[in-house]
Design a protein around this motif. Structure first.
Motif, PDB file in Angstrom:
ATOM      1  N   ILE A  28     -10.183 -27.083  70.286  1.00 28.12           N
ATOM      2  CA  ILE A  28     -10.252 -27.856  71.532  1.00 28.12           C
ATOM      3  C   ILE A  28      -9.405 -27.177  72.617  1.00 28.12           C
ATOM      4  O   ILE A  28      -9.792 -27.145  73.784  1.00 28.12           O
ATOM      5  N   LYS A  29      -8.275 -26.602  72.217  1.00 31.03           N
ATOM      6  CA  LYS A  29      -7.437 -25.862  73.169  1.00 31.03           C
ATOM      7  C   LYS A  29      -8.210 -24.662  73.711  1.00 31.03           C
ATOM      8  O   LYS A  29      -8.188 -24.392  74.917  1.00 31.03           O
ATOM      9  N   ASP A  30      -8.912 -23.942  72.835  1.00 34.85           N
ATOM     10  CA  ASP A  30      -9.750 -22.821  73.272  1.00 34.85           C
ATOM     11  C   ASP A  30     -10.850 -23.300  74.208  1.00 34.85           C
ATOM     12  O   ASP A  30     -11.175 -22.635  75.199  1.00 34.85           O
ATOM     13  N   LEU A  31     -11.397 -24.459  73.914  1.00 30.68           N
ATOM     14  CA  LEU A  31     -12.451 -25.033  74.752  1.00 30.68           C
ATOM     15  C   LEU A  31     -11.900 -25.395  76.131  1.00 30.68           C
ATOM     16  O   LEU A  31     -12.559 -25.170  77.149  1.00 30.68           O
ATOM     17  N   THR A  32     -10.683 -25.915  76.160  1.00 30.53           N
ATOM     18  CA  THR A  32     -10.038 -26.258  77.429  1.00 30.53           C
ATOM     19  C   THR A  32      -9.799 -24.999  78.264  1.00 30.53           C
ATOM     20  O   THR A  32     -10.015 -25.008  79.486  1.00 30.53           O
ATOM     21  N   THR A  33      -9.384 -23.933  77.607  1.00 31.50           N
ATOM     22  CA  THR A  33      -9.187 -22.648  78.299  1.00 31.50           C
ATOM     23  C   THR A  33     -10.517 -22.148  78.848  1.00 31.50           C
ATOM     24  O   THR A  33     -10.583 -21.662  79.984  1.00 31.50           O
ATOM     25  N   PHE A  34     -11.585 -22.274  78.063  1.00 31.34           N
ATOM     26  CA  PHE A  34     -12.918 -21.876  78.511  1.00 31.34           C
ATOM     27  C   PHE A  34     -13.320 -22.645  79.767  1.00 31.34           C
ATOM     28  O   PHE A  34     -13.834 -22.066  80.723  1.00 31.34           O
TER      29      PHE A  34
ATOM     30  N   LYS B  58     -20.720 -24.933  72.512  1.00 36.12           N
ATOM     31  CA  LYS B  58     -19.437 -24.790  71.819  1.00 36.12           C
ATOM     32  C   LYS B  58     -18.926 -26.137  71.317  1.00 36.12           C
ATOM     33  O   LYS B  58     -18.440 -26.243  70.194  1.00 36.12           O
ATOM     34  N   ARG B  59     -19.022 -27.146  72.173  1.00 37.58           N
ATOM     35  CA  ARG B  59     -18.571 -28.485  71.791  1.00 37.58           C
ATOM     36  C   ARG B  59     -19.369 -29.019  70.609  1.00 37.58           C
ATOM     37  O   ARG B  59     -18.810 -29.557  69.650  1.00 37.58           O
ATOM     38  N   ASP B  60     -20.689 -28.829  70.644  1.00 42.47           N
ATOM     39  CA  ASP B  60     -21.542 -29.286  69.540  1.00 42.47           C
ATOM     40  C   ASP B  60     -21.212 -28.545  68.247  1.00 42.47           C
ATOM     41  O   ASP B  60     -21.196 -29.155  67.163  1.00 42.47           O
ATOM     42  N   ALA B  61     -20.942 -27.234  68.365  1.00 39.89           N
ATOM     43  CA  ALA B  61     -20.591 -26.448  67.178  1.00 39.89           C
ATOM     44  C   ALA B  61     -19.276 -26.932  66.579  1.00 39.89           C
ATOM     45  O   ALA B  61     -19.148 -27.042  65.353  1.00 39.89           O
ATOM     46  N   ILE B  62     -18.309 -27.236  67.432  1.00 40.36           N
ATOM     47  CA  ILE B  62     -17.014 -27.744  66.958  1.00 40.36           C
ATOM     48  C   ILE B  62     -17.193 -29.086  66.255  1.00 40.36           C
ATOM     49  O   ILE B  62     -16.652 -29.305  65.164  1.00 40.36           O
ATOM     50  N   GLN B  63     -17.962 -29.986  66.857  1.00 36.75           N
ATOM     51  CA  GLN B  63     -18.183 -31.306  66.263  1.00 36.75           C
ATOM     52  C   GLN B  63     -18.950 -31.203  64.943  1.00 36.75           C
ATOM     53  O   GLN B  63     -18.611 -31.887  63.965  1.00 36.75           O
ATOM     54  N   LYS B  64     -19.938 -30.341  64.897  1.00 36.13           N
ATOM     55  CA  LYS B  64     -20.735 -30.177  63.676  1.00 36.13           C
ATOM     56  C   LYS B  64     -19.870 -29.603  62.552  1.00 36.13           C
ATOM     57  O   LYS B  64     -19.915 -30.086  61.416  1.00 36.13           O
ATOM     58  N   ASP B  65     -19.068 -28.589  62.879  1.00 28.98           N
ATOM     59  CA  ASP B  65     -18.180 -27.973  61.894  1.00 28.98           C
ATOM     60  C   ASP B  65     -17.150 -28.982  61.385  1.00 28.98           C
ATOM     61  O   ASP B  65     -16.891 -29.070  60.192  1.00 28.98           O
ATOM     62  N   TYR B  66     -16.585 -29.756  62.308  1.00 28.53           N
ATOM     63  CA  TYR B  66     -15.579 -30.760  61.942  1.00 28.53           C
ATOM     64  C   TYR B  66     -16.193 -31.826  61.036  1.00 28.53           C
ATOM     65  O   TYR B  66     -15.607 -32.204  60.019  1.00 28.53           O
ATOM     66  N   ALA B  67     -17.374 -32.293  61.397  1.00 26.78           N
ATOM     67  CA  ALA B  67     -18.046 -33.324  60.590  1.00 26.78           C
ATOM     68  C   ALA B  67     -18.362 -32.792  59.191  1.00 26.78           C
ATOM     69  O   ALA B  67     -18.188 -33.512  58.196  1.00 26.78           O
ATOM     70  N   LYS B  68     -18.792 -31.544  59.101  1.00 28.45           N
ATOM     71  CA  LYS B  68     -19.106 -30.939  57.805  1.00 28.45           C
ATOM     72  C   LYS B  68     -17.852 -30.846  56.941  1.00 28.45           C
ATOM     73  O   LYS B  68     -17.860 -31.233  55.775  1.00 28.45           O
ATOM     74  N   LYS B  69     -16.766 -30.354  57.527  1.00 26.81           N
ATOM     75  CA  LYS B  69     -15.524 -30.206  56.765  1.00 26.81           C
ATOM     76  C   LYS B  69     -14.937 -31.569  56.397  1.00 26.81           C
ATOM     77  O   LYS B  69     -14.383 -31.736  55.318  1.00 26.81           O
ATOM     78  N   LEU B  70     -15.051 -32.528  57.297  1.00 27.02           N
ATOM     79  CA  LEU B  70     -14.558 -33.872  57.019  1.00 27.02           C
ATOM     80  C   LEU B  70     -15.335 -34.514  55.875  1.00 27.02           C
ATOM     81  O   LEU B  70     -14.755 -35.186  55.022  1.00 27.02           O
ATOM     82  N   ALA B  71     -16.633 -34.285  55.838  1.00 29.47           N
ATOM     83  CA  ALA B  71     -17.466 -34.806  54.742  1.00 29.47           C
ATOM     84  C   ALA B  71     -17.043 -34.176  53.411  1.00 29.47           C
ATOM     85  O   ALA B  71     -17.012 -34.860  52.378  1.00 29.47           O
ATOM     86  N   GLU B  72     -16.692 -32.882  53.437  1.00 24.55           N
ATOM     87  CA  GLU B  72     -16.219 -32.216  52.224  1.00 24.55           C
ATOM     88  C   GLU B  72     -14.904 -32.825  51.740  1.00 24.55           C
ATOM     89  O   GLU B  72     -14.713 -33.046  50.541  1.00 24.55           O
ATOM     90  N   VAL B  73     -14.001 -33.086  52.679  1.00 27.58           N
ATOM     91  CA  VAL B  73     -12.715 -33.692  52.335  1.00 27.58           C
ATOM     92  C   VAL B  73     -12.940 -35.090  51.765  1.00 27.58           C
ATOM     93  O   VAL B  73     -12.337 -35.466  50.755  1.00 27.58           O
TER      94      VAL B  73
END
Length: 162
Positions: free
Chosen positions: A68-74, A105-120
């Motif tokens: 999200i910090k990288d996204l803010t810089t973008f 980028k935002r969609d990729a971050i959310q998709k990646d986060y949701a995938k990893k959260l589901a794994e956890v």
């Protein structure tokens, strides 16, 4: 003819009464069977506490914050680039380009986060099931739902999840 209709109506009423009575008796039998098979060994788990203490969740949150910090810089760089552009048509095209990139980028971050959260979540659920089976619990319930009773296995689960 009138007495035949009365007899038919009476027979229908008796059939419906018998059907209703049968359904009631079957329902009570099922209810008694269900009550007699209530699990005798119940565990409770404070899932929020397990999640909060999980190193996986902490790492996932740190990774997401960095992204999200990288996204803010973008966004800041994109705004500066758009602000520098003087041509109105080029400015609109640049805004559209950056908005498209931002959304991707935002969609990729959310998709990646949701995938990893589901794994956890899957991992935590597996640890809970493993601990419950090892201790021969018949049922595990979220601690927030239980008002009284049940063996608390939160600490064991949290220790294994780390």
């Amino acid at each position: 003819v009138g007495s035949e209709m009365c007899i038919r109506d009476r027979n229908k009423s008796i059939k419906y009464l018998a059907l209703g009575l049968s359904a009631f008796i079957i329902g009570m039998s099922v209810n008694n069977y269900a009550i007699s098979n209530v699990p005798s060994k119940i565990a409770v788990v404070d899932v929020q506490k397990v999640v909060a203490s999980s190193a996986q969740v902490k790492a996932l949150k740190a990774d997401r914050e960095a992204k999200i910090k990288d996204l803010t810089t973008f966004v800041s760089n994109a705004r500066a680039a758009v602000k520098k552009e003087t041509n109105a048509d080029k400015k609109k095209a640049l805004e559209a380009k950056y908005n498209k990139e931002l959304n991707a980028k935002r969609d990729a971050i959310q998709k990646d986060y949701a995938k990893k959260l589901a794994e956890v979540d899957k991992n935590i659920s597996a640890v809970i099931a493993q601990k419950a089976k090892a201790a021969s619990y018949d049922m595990v319930i979220a601690k927030g739902v239980v008002l009284y009773g049940g063996s608390d296995i939160t600490a064991e689960v949290a220790k294994s999840v780390k």
